[in-house]
Scaffold this active site. Structure first.
Site, short mmCIF file in Angstrom:
data_model
loop_
_atom_site.label_atom_id
_atom_site.label_comp_id
_atom_site.label_asym_id
_atom_site.label_seq_id
_atom_site.Cartn_x
_atom_site.Cartn_y
_atom_site.Cartn_z
N GLY A 118 0.81 -1.21 0.00
CA GLY A 118 0.00 0.00 0.00
C GLY A 118 0.84 1.26 0.00
O GLY A 118 0.32 2.36 -0.09
N GLY A 119 2.16 1.10 0.17
CA GLY A 119 3.04 2.28 0.18
C GLY A 119 2.98 3.07 1.48
O GLY A 119 3.29 4.26 1.50
N THR A 128 -1.58 -3.31 3.12
CA THR A 128 -1.98 -4.62 2.58
C THR A 128 -1.50 -5.77 3.46
O THR A 128 -0.56 -5.63 4.25
CB THR A 128 -1.34 -4.83 1.20
OG1 THR A 128 0.09 -4.83 1.35
CG2 THR A 128 -1.75 -3.75 0.21
N SER A 156 1.44 -4.59 13.59
CA SER A 156 0.57 -4.85 14.74
C SER A 156 -0.68 -3.97 14.64
O SER A 156 -0.58 -2.79 14.29
CB SER A 156 1.33 -4.53 16.04
OG SER A 156 0.53 -4.83 17.14
N GLY A 161 12.01 -12.16 -1.30
CA GLY A 161 11.11 -12.48 -2.41
C GLY A 161 9.80 -11.74 -2.24
O GLY A 161 9.67 -10.88 -1.36
N ARG A 217 -0.56 14.91 10.54
CA ARG A 217 0.85 15.17 10.25
C ARG A 217 1.00 16.13 9.05
O ARG A 217 1.82 17.04 9.05
CB ARG A 217 1.54 13.84 9.96
CG ARG A 217 3.01 13.85 10.17
CD ARG A 217 3.56 12.46 10.14
NE ARG A 217 2.97 11.63 9.09
CZ ARG A 217 3.61 10.65 8.47
NH1 ARG A 217 4.84 10.37 8.81
NH2 ARG A 217 3.02 9.93 7.54
N TYR A 247 4.39 3.99 22.62
CA TYR A 247 4.30 4.67 21.32
C TYR A 247 4.40 6.18 21.58
O TYR A 247 3.52 6.78 22.19
CB TYR A 247 2.94 4.30 20.72
CG TYR A 247 2.73 4.72 19.29
CD1 TYR A 247 2.74 3.78 18.27
CD2 TYR A 247 2.47 6.05 18.96
CE1 TYR A 247 2.50 4.15 16.95
CE2 TYR A 247 2.25 6.42 17.64
CZ TYR A 247 2.26 5.47 16.65
OH TYR A 247 2.03 5.84 15.35
C1 LIG Z 1 0.13 7.12 9.38
C2 LIG Z 1 0.67 5.74 9.55
C3 LIG Z 1 0.13 4.91 10.53
C4 LIG Z 1 0.65 3.63 10.70
N1 LIG Z 1 0.11 2.82 11.66
C5 LIG Z 1 0.59 1.56 11.82
C6 LIG Z 1 0.05 0.69 12.80
O1 LIG Z 1 -0.88 1.03 13.53
N2 LIG Z 1 0.56 -0.55 12.90
C7 LIG Z 1 1.57 -0.98 12.08
O2 LIG Z 1 1.99 -2.11 12.19
N3 LIG Z 1 2.12 -0.16 11.16
C8 LIG Z 1 1.65 1.07 10.99
N4 LIG Z 1 2.20 1.90 10.04
C9 LIG Z 1 3.30 1.42 9.20
C10 LIG Z 1 2.85 0.72 7.90
O3 LIG Z 1 1.49 0.96 7.65
C11 LIG Z 1 3.11 -0.76 8.03
O4 LIG Z 1 4.51 -0.98 8.00
C12 LIG Z 1 2.43 -1.63 6.98
O5 LIG Z 1 2.54 -2.97 7.39
C13 LIG Z 1 2.98 -1.49 5.58
O6 LIG Z 1 2.08 -2.14 4.69
P1 LIG Z 1 1.99 -1.71 3.15
O7 LIG Z 1 1.06 -2.64 2.49
O8 LIG Z 1 1.69 -0.28 3.03
O9 LIG Z 1 3.48 -2.03 2.68
P2 LIG Z 1 4.48 -1.09 1.88
O10 LIG Z 1 4.68 0.19 2.58
O11 LIG Z 1 4.08 -1.03 0.47
O12 LIG Z 1 5.81 -1.95 2.01
C14 LIG Z 1 6.48 -2.09 3.23
C15 LIG Z 1 7.63 -3.09 3.07
O13 LIG Z 1 7.09 -4.37 2.82
C16 LIG Z 1 7.52 -4.86 1.56
N5 LIG Z 1 6.38 -5.55 0.95
C17 LIG Z 1 5.13 -5.06 0.75
N6 LIG Z 1 4.36 -6.01 0.20
C18 LIG Z 1 5.13 -7.11 0.07
C19 LIG Z 1 4.91 -8.41 -0.46
N7 LIG Z 1 3.73 -8.80 -0.93
N8 LIG Z 1 5.96 -9.28 -0.47
C20 LIG Z 1 7.16 -8.93 0.01
N9 LIG Z 1 7.41 -7.72 0.52
C21 LIG Z 1 6.41 -6.82 0.55
C22 LIG Z 1 7.97 -3.64 0.79
O14 LIG Z 1 8.93 -3.95 -0.18
C23 LIG Z 1 8.54 -2.79 1.90
O15 LIG Z 1 9.82 -3.24 2.21
C24 LIG Z 1 1.70 3.18 9.86
C25 LIG Z 1 2.21 4.02 8.86
C26 LIG Z 1 1.70 5.30 8.71
C27 LIG Z 1 2.26 6.18 7.64
#
Ligand SMILES: Cc1cc2nc3c(=O)[nH]c(=O)nc-3n(C[C@H](O)[C@H](O)[C@H](O)COP(=O)(O)OP(=O)(O)OC[C@H]3O[C@@H](n4cnc5c(N)ncnc54)[C@H](O)[C@@H]3O)c2cc1C
Length: 564
Positions: free
Chosen positions: A147-148, A219, A229, A281, A423, A484
């Protein structure tokens, strides 16, 4: 939360992206202080910043300097046989980074870094495997993109990367494939975003129960790759516990672990994938625990007289037979902030609030400036919820706390996914705000809190800025909990703001590892926390991780430079 001011993203050429290229969330949603009468005075007092002034400008998308993609024809042709291949400028910018504070500040300045050369969106697992093969054959770089929402620099290509960089967006792998109602396990594709995943499960009467604050834009694959978490981890577990098995497209073929409840097969390969940040991977699918949707769900608000009393209460709740779904308590600074973000109160609200304050001061002996607001959630059958509330209520009162009913909890539950927009609102007004989170044993939490807040305040003083730091405890376990921290300050003019930010962020992170805590409980390592890895894991621990990544990916083609 509402769109009260026009959104300034001026790009109209590109297809609508999932998120703003310069900030959090959807284009038509912005935070405003206008419906929260206490907020602007609170921020003026805490930070010396006037947030009623209009926000500063952003670069127009058309004004950004976007380098041409470097995509060799042979690689493009190989990718095109298995996926759409986008070299659209907006697509590349959105996929170039996550949403850490450093990411947002640099995006807003138009400093885009090393952008991916192309974004691919394969439709299925076979397509993902083929993309991995094509990228390795071309000695290019592959960065999985969920999801970035990464907040630790896990998505950005290394600055000097000379090989072509391909961002693999998993958004087309978004299905719940199967639910086994007997085992209570679901097979889910890794690109499913939180709301879509929960909707598909809810249609069949199930829930995963994983609700991070970033839920709306993150995601399943991203959660697994970062050891995420969610809010209700006390009941459902973190993603590491929820994930029973994974399928991963690796350089040596499809890795598949079995969805067994436990196994004795040497060091856990499933655990190696958890938190691997794309270095081993691409996760295509996972088998996860699901539970029946609860019949009843309630989040109650509580007040405690002091931070020490609330920590002791959370510890006793964790050690008791109570099993709440959420345990969260804010220190007095975060409590004051929460009260300042309340919407315009009605006459009845004002009356109730005055009556409560009088009761707290006169009858309970509270010093209102020290009190701590807590949310505790309960889920399950009516009788289970009732029993849990009673048991928890006794522990709360034994620490001098009291229940203030369901309405603060309902408000918190409704607004929690809106918080990330604050933010950007502050950044628009020249103020830096960010978070750092950790976990430590119960016995270490008090001293840890004191050390972190003292070191952050010392960093503010050294910089000569008026700063604010606040904290909550959440995610309770048998042995400890997560703390936190959120901090904010207006950087001094004339000095690089990201250096000032790094000074405060580093002070906090260093205090974590110096006081027996981990560098992150759930935000992962990425590049932004890598500096503290050896202090957290010891040198042999880092050597093991390095050997794992080098062994699986000797060419460093998979998300290089992250974690170690
Ligand atoms: C405002 C804000 C609030 C947040 N709150 C929380 C929270 O409450 N709890 C929490 O845990 N985190 C939180 N986060 C952090 C973030 O949302 C997490 O790290 C989340 O798990 C990232 O998921 P994503 O799908 O956006 O992954 P991405 O940001 O797209 O990727 C994260 C990492 O995972 C890798 N990746 C993604 N998908 C795959 C895949 N299918 N296979 C292999 N590698 C992959 C990417 O290469 C990258 O290294 C927060 C972030 C923000 C900005």
């Amino acid at each position: 939360m509402s769109a009260t001011t026009p959104i300034r993203d001026q790009d109209t050429r590109a297809p609508a992206p999932a998120m703003k290229w310069w900030g959090w969330g959807e284009r038509d949603v912005e935070f405003t202080h206008e419906d929260k009468p206490g907020l602007a005075p609170f921020i003026r007092e805490a930070l010396g910043v006037d947030v009623t002034r209009a926000g500063g400008g952003l670069p127009a998308f058309a004004a950004l300097q976007i380098p041409e993609p470097q995509l060799p024809e042979a690689l493009r042709a190989a990718l095109e046989t298995v996926s759409d291949v986008s070299t659209d400028a907006h697509d590349r910018v959105v996929h170039g980074r996550g949403k850490s504070l450093r990411d947002l500040v640099r995006q807003r300045r138009g400093e885009l870094g090393r952008l991916p050369d192309a974004v691919v969106r394969p439709a299925d697992e076979a397509g993902v495997e083929a993309v991995v093969r094509a990228v390795l054959d071309a000695d290019a770089v592959l960065i999985p993109f969920g999801g970035g929402t990464s907040i630790s620099g896990s998505l950005e290509p290394p600055a000097g990367e000379s090989r072509p960089v391909i961002s693999l967006d998993l958004s087309r792998l978004a299905k719940v494939l199967d639910v086994d109602p007997v085992a209570r396990l679901a097979r889910v594709q890794a690109g499913a975003l939180g709301p879509d995943l929960e909707r598909q499960l809810a249609e069949r009467g199930w829930t995963l129960g994983h609700f991070p604050d970033s839920f709306s834009h993150s995601t399943l694959g991203g959660w697994i790759a970062t050891r995420s978490s969610g809010m209700q981890s006390d009941r459902y577990g973190d993603i590491a516990e929820l994930t029973r098995a994974v399928r991963v497209a690796t350089p040596s073929g499809m890795l598949a672990t079995r969805p067994v409840p436990a196994t004795s097969t040497g060091p856990s390969v499933r655990e190696m994938v958890l938190g691997s940040e794309g270095r081993l991977g691409v996760i295509t699918e996972a088998t996860v625990h699901v539970r029946r949707l609860p019949a009843e769900r309630v989040i109650l608000g509580y007040l405690f007289p002091t931070w020490e009393a609330s920590l002791a209460a959370m510890r006793d709740i964790a050690a008791s037979e109570a099993s709440p779904s959420v345990t969260r308590v804010s220190d007095s600074y975060e409590t004051a902030f929460s009260f300042a973000t309340r919407k315009q109160p009605t006459a009845l609200d004002k009356l109730k609030s005055t009556a409560l304050q009088t009761f707290l001061k006169r009858r309970k002996g509270f010093d209102v400036s020290k009190m701590c607001l807590s949310f505790i959630g309960y889920e399950g059958t009516g009788s289970h919820v009732a029993a849990q509330r009673k048991l928890t209520g006794k522990i709360v009162s034994s620490h001098g706390g009291l229940c203030i009913g369901a309405s603060p909890g309902e408000l918190y539950d409704q607004k929690k996914f809106d918080t990330p927009y604050i933010r950007d609102f502050l950044l628009d007004r020249g103020t830096l705000a960010d978070v750092s989170e950790t976990a430590a044993p119960w016995s270490a939490l008090g001293p840890l809190y004191d050390a972190v807040t003292a070191d952050a305040r010392a960093a503010f003083a050294e910089l000569g800025v008026r700063g604010y730091i606040m904290c909550h405890l959440s995610h309770s376990y048998h042995a400890g909990a997560c703390l936190y921290f959120t901090f904010a300050f207006e950087p001094r003019a004339g000095a690089e703001e990201l250096e000032q930010y790094a000074r405060v962020k580093s002070a906090i992170q260093q205090a974590f590892v110096d006081n027996g805590a981990t560098l992150s409980h759930h935000h992962a390592v990425g590049t932004e926390h890598a500096e503290w890895l050896e202090q957290d894991l010891s040198a042999p621990g880092v050597t093991m991780l390095r050997a794992l990544f080098d062994g699986v990916d000797p060419g460093h083609n998979l998300n290089p430079g992250k974690i170690v």
